[in-house]
Design a protein around this motif. Structure first.
Motif, PDB file in Angstrom:
ATOM      1  N   LEU A  72     -93.761 -71.262  37.324  1.00  0.00           N
ATOM      2  CA  LEU A  72     -94.826 -70.539  36.612  1.00  0.00           C
ATOM      3  C   LEU A  72     -95.800 -71.571  36.071  1.00  0.00           C
ATOM      4  CD1 LEU A  72     -95.880 -67.894  35.333  1.00  0.00           C
ATOM      5  CD2 LEU A  72     -94.473 -68.427  33.332  1.00  0.00           C
ATOM      6  N   SER A  73     -97.056 -71.433  36.460  1.00  0.00           N
ATOM      7  CA  SER A  73     -98.051 -72.365  35.887  1.00  0.00           C
ATOM      8  C   SER A  73     -99.338 -71.584  35.712  1.00  0.00           C
ATOM      9  CB  SER A  73     -98.266 -73.519  36.878  1.00  0.00           C
ATOM     10  OG  SER A  73     -98.912 -72.954  38.028  1.00  0.00           O
ATOM     11  N   ASP A  74    -100.397 -72.317  35.270  1.00  0.00           N
ATOM     12  CA  ASP A  74    -101.654 -71.590  35.047  1.00  0.00           C
ATOM     13  C   ASP A  74    -102.155 -71.013  36.386  1.00  0.00           C
ATOM     14  OD1 ASP A  74    -102.292 -73.982  36.245  1.00  0.00           O
ATOM     15  OD2 ASP A  74    -102.862 -74.891  34.313  1.00  0.00           O
ATOM     16  N   ARG A  75    -101.624 -71.564  37.490  1.00  0.00           N
ATOM     17  CA  ARG A  75    -102.092 -71.020  38.788  1.00  0.00           C
ATOM     18  C   ARG A  75    -101.291 -69.771  39.155  1.00  0.00           C
ATOM     19  NH1 ARG A  75    -100.489 -73.452  42.483  1.00  0.00           N
ATOM     20  NH2 ARG A  75     -99.565 -75.373  41.705  1.00  0.00           N
ATOM     21  N   GLY A  76    -100.402 -69.353  38.231  1.00  0.00           N
ATOM     22  CA  GLY A  76     -99.638 -68.143  38.534  1.00  0.00           C
ATOM     23  C   GLY A  76     -98.244 -68.519  39.010  1.00  0.00           C
ATOM     24  N   VAL A  77     -97.578 -67.567  39.636  1.00  0.00           N
ATOM     25  CA  VAL A  77     -96.182 -67.810  40.031  1.00  0.00           C
ATOM     26  C   VAL A  77     -96.128 -68.191  41.509  1.00  0.00           C
ATOM     27  CG1 VAL A  77     -93.916 -66.708  40.317  1.00  0.00           C
ATOM     28  CG2 VAL A  77     -95.392 -66.064  38.375  1.00  0.00           C
ATOM     29  N   THR A  78     -95.437 -69.277  41.804  1.00  0.00           N
ATOM     30  CA  THR A  78     -95.175 -69.557  43.240  1.00  0.00           C
ATOM     31  C   THR A  78     -93.661 -69.555  43.404  1.00  0.00           C
ATOM     32  OG1 THR A  78     -94.994 -71.905  42.838  1.00  0.00           O
ATOM     33  CG2 THR A  78     -97.203 -71.057  43.418  1.00  0.00           C
ATOM     34  N   SER A  79     -93.199 -69.105  44.545  1.00  0.00           N
ATOM     35  CA  SER A  79     -91.731 -69.013  44.698  1.00  0.00           C
ATOM     36  C   SER A  79     -91.368 -69.406  46.119  1.00  0.00           C
ATOM     37  CB  SER A  79     -91.307 -67.561  44.459  1.00  0.00           C
ATOM     38  OG  SER A  79     -91.957 -66.745  45.434  1.00  0.00           O
ATOM     39  N   SER A  80     -90.147 -69.810  46.304  1.00  0.00           N
ATOM     40  CA  SER A  80     -89.660 -70.085  47.670  1.00  0.00           C
ATOM     41  C   SER A  80     -88.162 -69.861  47.643  1.00  0.00           C
ATOM     42  CB  SER A  80     -89.962 -71.537  48.047  1.00  0.00           C
ATOM     43  OG  SER A  80     -89.067 -72.358  47.299  1.00  0.00           O
ATOM     44  N   ALA A  81     -87.584 -69.683  48.827  1.00  0.00           N
ATOM     45  CA  ALA A  81     -86.136 -69.436  48.852  1.00  0.00           C
ATOM     46  C   ALA A  81     -85.587 -69.879  50.193  1.00  0.00           C
ATOM     47  CB  ALA A  81     -85.865 -67.940  48.656  1.00  0.00           C
ATOM     48  N   ARG A  82     -84.291 -70.083  50.205  1.00  0.00           N
ATOM     49  CA  ARG A  82     -83.609 -70.469  51.453  1.00  0.00           C
ATOM     50  C   ARG A  82     -82.317 -69.705  51.484  1.00  0.00           C
ATOM     51  NH1 ARG A  82     -82.067 -74.638  55.025  1.00  0.00           N
ATOM     52  NH2 ARG A  82     -79.989 -75.078  54.278  1.00  0.00           N
ATOM     53  N   ALA A  83     -82.007 -69.063  52.589  1.00  0.00           N
ATOM     54  CA  ALA A  83     -80.758 -68.296  52.655  1.00  0.00           C
ATOM     55  C   ALA A  83     -80.040 -68.672  53.947  1.00  0.00           C
ATOM     56  CB  ALA A  83     -81.071 -66.805  52.659  1.00  0.00           C
ATOM     57  N   THR A  84     -78.726 -68.779  53.835  1.00  0.00           N
ATOM     58  CA  THR A  84     -77.915 -69.024  55.042  1.00  0.00           C
ATOM     59  C   THR A  84     -76.972 -67.848  55.190  1.00  0.00           C
ATOM     60  OG1 THR A  84     -78.039 -71.389  54.654  1.00  0.00           O
ATOM     61  CG2 THR A  84     -76.285 -70.626  56.115  1.00  0.00           C
ATOM     62  N   VAL A  85     -77.037 -67.208  56.365  1.00  0.00           N
ATOM     63  CA  VAL A  85     -76.157 -66.046  56.547  1.00  0.00           C
ATOM     64  C   VAL A  85     -75.092 -66.387  57.588  1.00  0.00           C
ATOM     65  CG1 VAL A  85     -77.878 -64.330  55.919  1.00  0.00           C
ATOM     66  CG2 VAL A  85     -77.700 -65.083  58.306  1.00  0.00           C
ATOM     67  N   GLY A 119     -77.327 -67.970  60.787  1.00  0.00           N
ATOM     68  CA  GLY A 119     -78.509 -68.839  60.761  1.00  0.00           C
ATOM     69  C   GLY A 119     -79.117 -68.961  59.384  1.00  0.00           C
ATOM     70  N   ASN A 120     -80.218 -69.720  59.326  1.00  0.00           N
ATOM     71  CA  ASN A 120     -80.920 -69.964  58.049  1.00  0.00           C
ATOM     72  C   ASN A 120     -82.269 -69.284  58.075  1.00  0.00           C
ATOM     73  OD1 ASN A 120     -78.883 -71.855  57.305  1.00  0.00           O
ATOM     74  ND2 ASN A 120     -79.804 -73.236  58.834  1.00  0.00           N
ATOM     75  N   VAL A 121     -82.687 -68.828  56.892  1.00  0.00           N
ATOM     76  CA  VAL A 121     -84.035 -68.261  56.778  1.00  0.00           C
ATOM     77  C   VAL A 121     -84.722 -68.958  55.608  1.00  0.00           C
ATOM     78  CG1 VAL A 121     -85.390 -66.184  56.292  1.00  0.00           C
ATOM     79  CG2 VAL A 121     -83.315 -66.016  57.677  1.00  0.00           C
ATOM     80  N   ARG A 122     -85.901 -69.508  55.860  1.00  0.00           N
ATOM     81  CA  ARG A 122     -86.655 -70.159  54.760  1.00  0.00           C
ATOM     82  C   ARG A 122     -87.822 -69.248  54.414  1.00  0.00           C
ATOM     83  NH1 ARG A 122     -85.261 -73.936  57.738  1.00  0.00           N
ATOM     84  NH2 ARG A 122     -83.980 -75.698  57.029  1.00  0.00           N
ATOM     85  N   LEU A 123     -87.932 -68.913  53.147  1.00  0.00           N
ATOM     86  CA  LEU A 123     -89.037 -68.065  52.712  1.00  0.00           C
ATOM     87  C   LEU A 123     -90.047 -68.927  51.964  1.00  0.00           C
ATOM     88  CD1 LEU A 123     -87.047 -64.958  51.382  1.00  0.00           C
ATOM     89  CD2 LEU A 123     -88.153 -65.263  53.608  1.00  0.00           C
ATOM     90  N   ALA A 124     -91.323 -68.804  52.332  1.00  0.00           N
ATOM     91  CA  ALA A 124     -92.353 -69.575  51.641  1.00  0.00           C
ATOM     92  C   ALA A 124     -92.708 -68.865  50.333  1.00  0.00           C
ATOM     93  CB  ALA A 124     -93.590 -69.667  52.517  1.00  0.00           C
TER      94      ALA A 124
END
Lengths: 45, 90, 320
Positions: free
Chosen positions: C57-70, C87-92
């Motif tokens: 969280l910054s003045d530019r708003g919220v940025t998020s990312s995630a990585r999941a392995t199934v 496999g793996n999924v990377r979320l920007a």
């Protein structure tokens, strides 16, 4: 005489046209499974 | 809200496809999600029956389920008629 | 799961980090119970997922990312049932949902009208939405390749092109085990597919053999007096050398499909190899036959039940 070569067009092929329908009557086979399904999941049906 | 009360209130009804359809013109998001979830769980069950019955396609199972579901719908609740229109079961 | 968060009031910056392992089991813990967004679009989830997610969280708003392995993930959606997804999924970004470019998952078994095994699916979720970049399954010593064709995949709209590549007829016949039928040759082609209410609808696909081949059908059934029609057909197919084999495929993979098969060629042992044109329209639960792996009936019995179809006699009938 000059022999003329006649290219014999291939004869019209023997044509066979066929419609085949695979009808599988499954009403009886599925009937009991569906009744069980409906009975055992009242929240779904 | 659960399925029985949604049916009783005439918000949803049984379709010819074996799935629940939305009857009301303005369904709440909650009703929409409930219908989607119920239909998906129905589909998973129909798929299981089709998978273990030689000769049965998913559509065949869905159609037979619809016949049973429409037949057992109490009068006054909505079902689709042969032409696919919503009618109150007589 | 584990959740750590820091927030620097002065700098007006914060960071949140979550990670953990989920073990799904239908009816107990499913992804849609964790992510209500998925309710109604996925069910009966099983298998394992480990994830790490980060939001700043910054003045530019919220940025998020995630990585999941199934691993060994299974689930049911309207259009398909999947098992053994790895496999793996990377979320920007989580909200709005975006993948970090193209992601690839392997799927042990997928049931979407037809059973498909050992597939790999590559997809991309960007501003325009979800798109299937490439999905490939080995099939009958050839390949089936599925690619998005009509823009983004949404719940109600999903259009694809299914490419059939070098399917070996002998291997295909083994899959459906038609008693007494053998064939050589390879078929390829394209089949447009649209998902409608979850059913894969095949829209007039065309497949054809690139090379010549041989079809031999020895009907085991010692049937009673065959009609003139079936006799001619079985004689022709006893050793049919085709020069043309093409098929039109359409219909609902979860219901009835229509296969319009056109064969041109001849049986060298019949009427001195007089040319034949055989057109067979096969209608019914063809995908179900593929799933079951056996045709479960003798084709000749089936053909004989048909009303006497049109038969154009040859121009001049030459007795062998």
């Amino acid at each position: 005489c000059n022999p003329t070569v006649k290219i014999e067009a291939p004869d019209k092929p023997i044509e066979i046209n066929l419609n085949v329908k695979i009808e599988q009557e499954v009403r009886v086979k599925v009937d009991r499974d569906l009744d069980d399904l409906l009975e055992s999941n009242p929240d779904l049906f | 809200i659960d399925l029985d009360s949604a049916k009783a209130q005439g918000l949803v009804g049984e379709q010819l496809t074996g799935y629940i359809g939305i009857v009301t013109a303005s369904p709440t998001p909650e009703v929409r999600t409930m219908v989607n979830e119920i239909n998906l769980r129905r589909r998973a069950s129909y798929q299981e029956i089709a998978a273990k019955t030689p000769g049965a396609t998913l559509n065949a199972v869905e159609k037979l389920a619809a016949e049973k579901l429409i037949a057992k719908t109490p009068s006054g609740q909505y079902v689709q008629n042969a032409a696919g229109q919503w009618v109150k079961k007589p | 799961g584990e959740l750590t968060a820091q927030y620097d009031i002065a700098a007006g910056k914060g960071n949140l980090r979550a990670s953990g392992n989920l073990e799904f089991a239908p009816g107990r813990l499913e992804l849609q119970t964790v992510l209500p967004l998925l309710r109604g679009s996925v069910t009966r989830m099983s298998g394992k997922m480990s994830y790490t997610a980060e939001a700043t969280l910054s003045d530019r708003g919220v940025t998020s990312s995630a990585r999941a392995t199934v691993s060994n993930l299974g689930f049911v959606t309207t259009a398909a049932t999947a098992e053994g997804v790895e496999g793996n999924v990377r979320l920007a970004s989580l909200l709005p949902l975006r993948t970090q470019g193209v992601q690839t998952l392997r799927i042990k078994r997928l049931q979407a009208g037809v059973p498909l095994s050992d597939g790999a699916i590559s997809f991309d979720f960007n501003r325009e939405g979800l798109r299937l970049v490439d999905a490939t399954w080995p099939f009958a010593k050839g390949k089936l390749i599925l690619v998005s064709s009509g823009g983004a995949i949404t719940a109600s709209n999903a259009e694809f092109i299914l490419t059939v590549q070098d399917i070996d007829l002998a291997a295909l016949i083994e899959l459906v085990e038609v008693p007494g039928l053998r064939a050589t040759g390879h078929i390829s082609g394209k089949v447009p597919v649209a998902i409608r209410n979850g059913d894969p609808i095949l829209l007039d696909g065309k497949v054809a053999a690139q090379d010549d081949g041989i079809i031999t059908y020895k009907s085991a059934a010692t049937d009673a007096a065959p009609t003139e029609q079936t006799k001619l057909l079985t004689d022709a197919l006893r050793n049919f050398h085709y020069t043309e084999l093409s098929g039109g495929l359409s219909g609902n993979a979860n219901g009835d499909l229509v296969l319009a098969l056109a064969l041109r060629g001849a049986n060298p042992d019949l009427y001195d190899g007089y040319p034949f044109a055989i057109n067979v329209k096969l209608e019914g639960s063809l995908a179900e036959v593929l799933r079951r792996g056996t045709v479960g009936f003798s084709p000749i019995e089936l053909i004989k039940q048909e009303p006497e179809p049109a038969l154009t006699p040859p121009a001049k009938k030459m007795e062998p």
